[in-house]
Design an enzyme around this catalytic site. Structure first.
Site, mmCIF file in Angstrom:
data_model
loop_
_atom_site.group_PDB
_atom_site.id
_atom_site.type_symbol
_atom_site.label_atom_id
_atom_site.label_comp_id
_atom_site.label_asym_id
_atom_site.label_seq_id
_atom_site.Cartn_x
_atom_site.Cartn_y
_atom_site.Cartn_z
ATOM 1 C CE LYS A 1 -31.751 87.113 79.737
ATOM 2 N NZ LYS A 1 -30.389 87.512 80.031
ATOM 3 C CE LYS B 1 -34.034 84.152 86.364
ATOM 4 N NZ LYS B 1 -32.686 83.929 85.953
ATOM 5 C CE LYS C 1 -28.536 90.917 87.268
ATOM 6 N NZ LYS C 1 -27.861 89.810 87.834
HETATM 7 P P1 TYM Z 1 -27.033 85.729 86.254
HETATM 8 O O1 TYM Z 1 -26.204 86.951 86.106
HETATM 9 O O2 TYM Z 1 -28.434 85.764 85.754
HETATM 10 O O3 TYM Z 1 -27.070 85.270 87.765
HETATM 11 C C1 TYM Z 1 -25.887 85.081 88.547
HETATM 12 C C2 TYM Z 1 -26.056 83.891 89.464
HETATM 13 O O4 TYM Z 1 -27.203 84.057 90.309
HETATM 14 C C3 TYM Z 1 -28.073 82.926 90.169
HETATM 15 N N1 TYM Z 1 -29.471 83.394 90.279
HETATM 16 C C4 TYM Z 1 -30.358 82.923 91.164
HETATM 17 N N2 TYM Z 1 -30.262 81.971 92.111
HETATM 18 C C5 TYM Z 1 -31.364 81.727 92.868
HETATM 19 N N3 TYM Z 1 -32.547 82.388 92.696
HETATM 20 C C6 TYM Z 1 -32.681 83.346 91.741
HETATM 21 N N4 TYM Z 1 -33.838 84.002 91.629
HETATM 22 C C7 TYM Z 1 -31.558 83.653 90.932
HETATM 23 N N5 TYM Z 1 -31.344 84.529 89.907
HETATM 24 C C8 TYM Z 1 -30.068 84.353 89.525
HETATM 25 C C9 TYM Z 1 -27.784 82.372 88.782
HETATM 26 O O5 TYM Z 1 -28.130 81.009 88.693
HETATM 27 C C10 TYM Z 1 -26.290 82.583 88.675
HETATM 28 O O6 TYM Z 1 -25.592 81.537 89.316
HETATM 29 N N6 TYM Z 1 -25.176 83.022 82.494
HETATM 30 C C11 TYM Z 1 -24.987 83.433 83.878
HETATM 31 C C12 TYM Z 1 -23.686 84.176 84.102
HETATM 32 C C13 TYM Z 1 -22.495 83.425 83.630
HETATM 33 C C14 TYM Z 1 -21.896 82.305 84.287
HETATM 34 C C15 TYM Z 1 -20.764 81.982 83.485
HETATM 35 C C16 TYM Z 1 -22.225 81.564 85.419
HETATM 36 C C17 TYM Z 1 -21.741 83.736 82.553
HETATM 37 N N7 TYM Z 1 -20.717 82.866 82.451
HETATM 38 C C18 TYM Z 1 -19.955 80.908 83.826
HETATM 39 C C19 TYM Z 1 -21.407 80.487 85.744
HETATM 40 C C20 TYM Z 1 -20.281 80.170 84.961
HETATM 41 C C21 TYM Z 1 -26.121 84.347 84.264
HETATM 42 O O7 TYM Z 1 -26.763 84.973 83.467
HETATM 43 O O8 TYM Z 1 -26.270 84.483 85.620
#
Ligand code: TYM
Length: 334
Positions: A117, A199, A202
């Site tokens: 990032k 990956k 969005k």
């Molecule tokens: P975020 O918002 O990027 O994504 C949310 C969840 O979706 C999963 N994910 C994917 N899984 C499979 N293939 C993909 N292409 C893909 N893109 C995203 C992510 O692994 C995630 O589970 N830091 C986290 C948000 C967060 C969080 C937390 C998660 C904040 N606090 C506490 C768990 C526990 C994030 O940016 O996810």
């Protein structure tokens, strides 16, 4: 969250940085839904995390409300589980600060998401981007979560959470529950439809690379039809066939079929038939969510009421953890 039976606790959040993709859905949501029946669950919008990247205020608000509606539309029950918005529970920021002081600069510097990032947003490498994983650790540790259902991309952050919890426990005696990641078998890493080495995200600038959970079925079919494959015209799973393997992952996650079953199903058929089947499976998978979302998003009063209830229930648990944690550290309390 009624946890009188001492059920195991599950927590996971998602950032409101845009409409969730099929990657979020298959990597996270699908497991959330399954776990919500059996465990004491907390799910929500990680809006504090999403200001690490500059966002217009109106967009942040709209995306957060949309995301909240999507979580409810997925069938997560706000009575049985806690569905909440992170910024409505101030304890996240409070514990985040404390955990910053138990995390080394070196270990935060090794986070691949920080490196990616900060390269992508070189004009805005803010401190929040750097301390993001300690806030995520706070999200999890506040609720003594046993399991954290995530996609494979978040595994490193979870490992850091475990390290921080163990370090704190080593200093002050067992306090935090050390959480386990839960990564589903299929859909753990859904890749871009256009560049299957990356990956699905969005925030990708190429609209054809991702599918949004609220996307129109015709657009879904078009995007899957134009997904990058290869010239071999045989459906089997292999590292040398990232495009086809990704579509197989998606198909498998939607239908429950194994890779062998999928290969057998498309034996002697071309990619046209395969892609049509994948597209139909995705459209059908998302249909109930889309129907429910269209209803819920019009009912702002209901969404607000759910958010308020979720925040109250989450705060009750989180405030207690922060207070106890501050006592351990030695803060003056009265
Ligand atoms: P975020 O918002 O990027 O994504 C949310 C969840 O979706 C999963 N994910 C994917 N899984 C499979 N293939 C993909 N292409 C893909 N893109 C995203 C992510 O692994 C995630 O589970 N830091 C986290 C948000 C967060 C969080 C937390 C998660 C904040 N606090 C506490 C768990 C526990 C994030 O940016 O996810």
């Amino acid at each position: 969250m009624e946890n009188n039976e001492q059920k195991k606790v599950v927590l996971s959040l998602i950032q409101p940085t845009g409409t969730p993709t099929l990657g979020n859905y298959l990597g996270a949501f699908k497991n959330w839904k399954a776990m919500s029946q059996e465990y004491a669950c907390l799910f929500g919008a990680a809006d504090l995390h999403s200001i690490t990247v500059r966002t217009a205020p109106a967009d942040l608000k709209k995306r957060t409300i949309d995301l909240f509606a999507i979580l409810l539309a997925m069938g997560l029950d706000p009575e049985k589980n806690i569905i909440f918005c992170q910024s409505h529970v101030p304890a996240h920021a409070q514990l985040g600060w404390i955990l910053d002081c138990y995390t080394q600069f070196g270990e935060a510097s090794r986070m691949t998401q920080f490196k990616d990032k900060s390269a992508k947003h070189a004009d805005n490498v803010n401190l929040g981007l750097f301390t993001y994983p300690t806030l995520m650790a706070a999200d999890i540790l506040l609720y003594n979560a046993d399991y954290v259902p995530i996609g494979a991309d978040q595994k490193q952050h979870l490992e850091l959470t475990r390290d921080i919890a163990n370090r704190f426990n080593g200093l002050y005696g067992d306090f935090f529950k050390v959480p386990e990641p839960f990564i589903g078998k299929a859909g753990a890493r859904v890749m871009s439809l256009q560049e299957p080495a990356k990956k699905m995200s969005k925030s990708d600038t190429n609209q054809k690379s991702f599918i949004l959970v609220t996307e129109d079925p015709n657009a879904i079919v078009k995007k899957i039809k134009s997904a990058v494959t290869d010239s071999e015209a045989r459906v089997y799973y292999s590292e040398d066939k990232p495009g086809v393997s990704n579509l197989m992952e998606i198909y498998s996650a939607c239908t429950g079929k194994s890779f062998d079953e999928i290969t057998a199903e498309f034996e002697g058929k071309g990619y046209g038939d395969f892609k049509a089947a994948v597209a139909e499976a995705v459209v059908e998978e998302l249909r109930p969510l889309q129907t429910e979302y269209a209803k819920l998003i019009k009912d702002k009063a209901y969404l607000e009421e759910c958010a308020r209830n979720g925040a109250e229930k989450a705060s009750r648990i989180a405030d207690r953890t922060v207070r106890k944690c501050m006592k351990k550290v030695g803060f003056w309390q009265y």
